[in-house]
Scaffold this motif. Sequence first.
Motif, PDB file in Angstrom:
ATOM      1  N   VAL A  19       0.840  -1.198   0.000  1.00 31.79           N
ATOM      2  CA  VAL A  19       0.000   0.000   0.000  1.00 31.79           C
ATOM      3  C   VAL A  19       0.880   1.256   0.000  1.00 31.79           C
ATOM      4  CG1 VAL A  19      -1.707   1.332   1.323  1.00 31.79           C
ATOM      5  CG2 VAL A  19      -1.993  -1.139   1.014  1.00 31.79           C
ATOM      6  N   ILE A  20       1.729   1.365   1.028  1.00 31.80           N
ATOM      7  CA  ILE A  20       2.647   2.513   1.069  1.00 31.80           C
ATOM      8  C   ILE A  20       3.886   2.200   0.226  1.00 31.80           C
ATOM      9  CG2 ILE A  20       4.093   3.972   2.545  1.00 31.80           C
ATOM     10  CD1 ILE A  20       2.116   3.511   4.816  1.00 31.80           C
ATOM     11  N   ASN A  21       4.399   0.997   0.417  1.00 31.28           N
ATOM     12  CA  ASN A  21       5.592   0.578  -0.343  1.00 31.28           C
ATOM     13  C   ASN A  21       5.303  -0.702  -1.117  1.00 31.28           C
ATOM     14  OD1 ASN A  21       5.756  -0.489   2.610  1.00 31.28           O
ATOM     15  ND2 ASN A  21       7.006  -1.929   1.442  1.00 31.28           N
ATOM     16  N   LYS A  22       6.076  -0.887  -2.166  1.00 31.74           N
ATOM     17  CA  LYS A  22       5.941  -2.107  -2.967  1.00 31.74           C
ATOM     18  C   LYS A  22       6.313  -3.312  -2.130  1.00 31.74           C
ATOM     19  CE  LYS A  22       6.832   0.127  -7.374  1.00 31.74           C
ATOM     20  NZ  LYS A  22       7.726   0.242  -8.534  1.00 31.74           N
ATOM     21  N   ARG A  23       5.552  -4.385  -2.300  1.00 34.67           N
ATOM     22  CA  ARG A  23       5.839  -5.605  -1.555  1.00 34.67           C
ATOM     23  C   ARG A  23       7.122  -6.248  -2.052  1.00 34.67           C
ATOM     24  NH1 ARG A  23       0.445  -9.275  -1.188  1.00 34.67           N
ATOM     25  NH2 ARG A  23       1.803 -10.809  -0.256  1.00 34.67           N
ATOM     26  N   ASN A  24       7.795  -6.936  -1.141  1.00 34.89           N
ATOM     27  CA  ASN A  24       8.947  -7.746  -1.525  1.00 34.89           C
ATOM     28  C   ASN A  24       8.461  -9.186  -1.519  1.00 34.89           C
ATOM     29  OD1 ASN A  24      11.264  -9.203  -1.770  1.00 34.89           O
ATOM     30  ND2 ASN A  24      12.218  -8.484   0.137  1.00 34.89           N
ATOM     31  N   PHE A  25       8.169  -9.709  -2.710  1.00 36.77           N
ATOM     32  CA  PHE A  25       7.576 -11.044  -2.781  1.00 36.77           C
ATOM     33  C   PHE A  25       8.567 -12.148  -2.416  1.00 36.77           C
ATOM     34  CE2 PHE A  25       4.481  -8.514  -5.072  1.00 36.77           C
ATOM     35  CZ  PHE A  25       3.292  -9.028  -4.570  1.00 36.77           C
ATOM     36  N   ASP A  34      15.432  -1.144   0.124  1.00 41.75           N
ATOM     37  CA  ASP A  34      14.374  -1.997  -0.441  1.00 41.75           C
ATOM     38  C   ASP A  34      12.981  -1.398  -0.258  1.00 41.75           C
ATOM     39  OD1 ASP A  34      16.334  -3.815  -1.102  1.00 41.75           O
ATOM     40  OD2 ASP A  34      16.092  -4.969   0.753  1.00 41.75           O
ATOM     41  N   PHE A  35      12.930  -0.249   0.412  1.00 37.75           N
ATOM     42  CA  PHE A  35      11.640   0.387   0.661  1.00 37.75           C
ATOM     43  C   PHE A  35      11.330   1.347  -0.491  1.00 37.75           C
ATOM     44  CE2 PHE A  35       8.477   3.185   2.362  1.00 37.75           C
ATOM     45  CZ  PHE A  35       7.759   2.423   3.261  1.00 37.75           C
ATOM     46  N   ILE A  36      10.479   0.896  -1.419  1.00 36.30           N
ATOM     47  CA  ILE A  36      10.137   1.681  -2.608  1.00 36.30           C
ATOM     48  C   ILE A  36       8.658   2.053  -2.516  1.00 36.30           C
ATOM     49  CG2 ILE A  36      10.184   1.725  -5.148  1.00 36.30           C
ATOM     50  CD1 ILE A  36      12.826   0.551  -4.449  1.00 36.30           C
ATOM     51  N   PHE A  37       8.335   3.326  -2.553  1.00 31.84           N
ATOM     52  CA  PHE A  37       6.939   3.753  -2.452  1.00 31.84           C
ATOM     53  C   PHE A  37       6.127   3.264  -3.659  1.00 31.84           C
ATOM     54  CE2 PHE A  37       8.946   6.630   0.543  1.00 31.84           C
ATOM     55  CZ  PHE A  37       8.008   6.696   1.565  1.00 31.84           C
ATOM     56  N   THR A  38       4.864   2.960  -3.440  1.00 32.58           N
ATOM     57  CA  THR A  38       3.979   2.526  -4.530  1.00 32.58           C
ATOM     58  C   THR A  38       3.658   3.741  -5.411  1.00 32.58           C
ATOM     59  OG1 THR A  38       2.054   2.901  -3.114  1.00 32.58           O
ATOM     60  CG2 THR A  38       2.896   0.646  -3.220  1.00 32.58           C
ATOM     61  N   GLU A  76      14.194   1.819  11.827  1.00 29.28           N
ATOM     62  CA  GLU A  76      14.983   2.576  10.857  1.00 29.28           C
ATOM     63  C   GLU A  76      14.203   2.748   9.551  1.00 29.28           C
ATOM     64  OE1 GLU A  76      19.174   1.656   8.895  1.00 29.28           O
ATOM     65  OE2 GLU A  76      19.206   1.410  11.089  1.00 29.28           O
ATOM     66  N   ILE A  77      13.571   1.668   9.121  1.00 30.93           N
ATOM     67  CA  ILE A  77      12.769   1.703   7.895  1.00 30.93           C
ATOM     68  C   ILE A  77      11.586   2.668   8.078  1.00 30.93           C
ATOM     69  CG2 ILE A  77      11.205   0.324   6.438  1.00 30.93           C
ATOM     70  CD1 ILE A  77      13.228  -2.046   7.035  1.00 30.93           C
TER      71      ILE A  77
END
Length: 180
Positions: A19-25, A34-38, A76-77
Motif C-alpha cells: 500500500v505505502i511501499n511495494k511488496r517484496n515477494f 528496499d523500501f520503494i513507495f507505490t 529505521e525503515i
Amino acid sequence: MWLHEIDSSWTLFLDRDGVINKRNFDGYITKTEDFIFTPYFLTSIPMLSNLFGKIIVITNQQGIGKGVMTDECLNEIHQYMTTEIQKVGGRIDEIFFASNLKNALNDRRKPLPIMGIEAKNKFPSIIFSKSVMIGDTNSDLLFGENLGMKTILLKSSEQIDVKADIEINNFNELELKLKR
Ligand SMILES: [Mg+2]
C-alpha cells in the motif's frame, strides 16, 4: 457517498507493504534501500494528510518474530518512511506493528482488531465508523470490517475474497474520487 463526507473528524488507516511501499515477494523489507513507495503514494499523501484528522499505519511484521530482522531495523525503515512522507508535505501520526508469529500466544496481527483498539486508546478521538482502512489483502479488509470501518482495496495480484467498499488501482485514482 461517504467518500465526500470525509473531514478532519475521520481517520485513515493504512496497511504498509503493498500500500505505502511495494511488496517484496521474496521476503521482508529489511533495509531502507528496499523500501520503494507505490505509484502515486507520495503525490497523494499531502492531500490525504490535509483531509483526514489522523493517519495511522497498521502493519504485520512477522519478520521480527522469525528473526529475519530486529526492532531497530524496522524502526529505521519506518523513520525513513515518515521522513520521506514529511519531505513532500504529508504526515503519519502513528505506526502500529505486530511482530509476533502467526498464531502466537497474544497474537496482535491483522485481521484481529487489536492494533485498531490500541490506536483508539492512544487517540481517543478516533471514531471507527468515520475511519477508512486501505489494504491490499483479505486480512486488511477483515481488520477494517471487524472494527466497523469503511474499506478500500488497493488491487494487486493478491486473491481477494472479502468485499471492499471501494476498489482502486493506485492512489491517484483515490485522489480523483475524493475530488469528484
Ligand atoms: Mg499489504
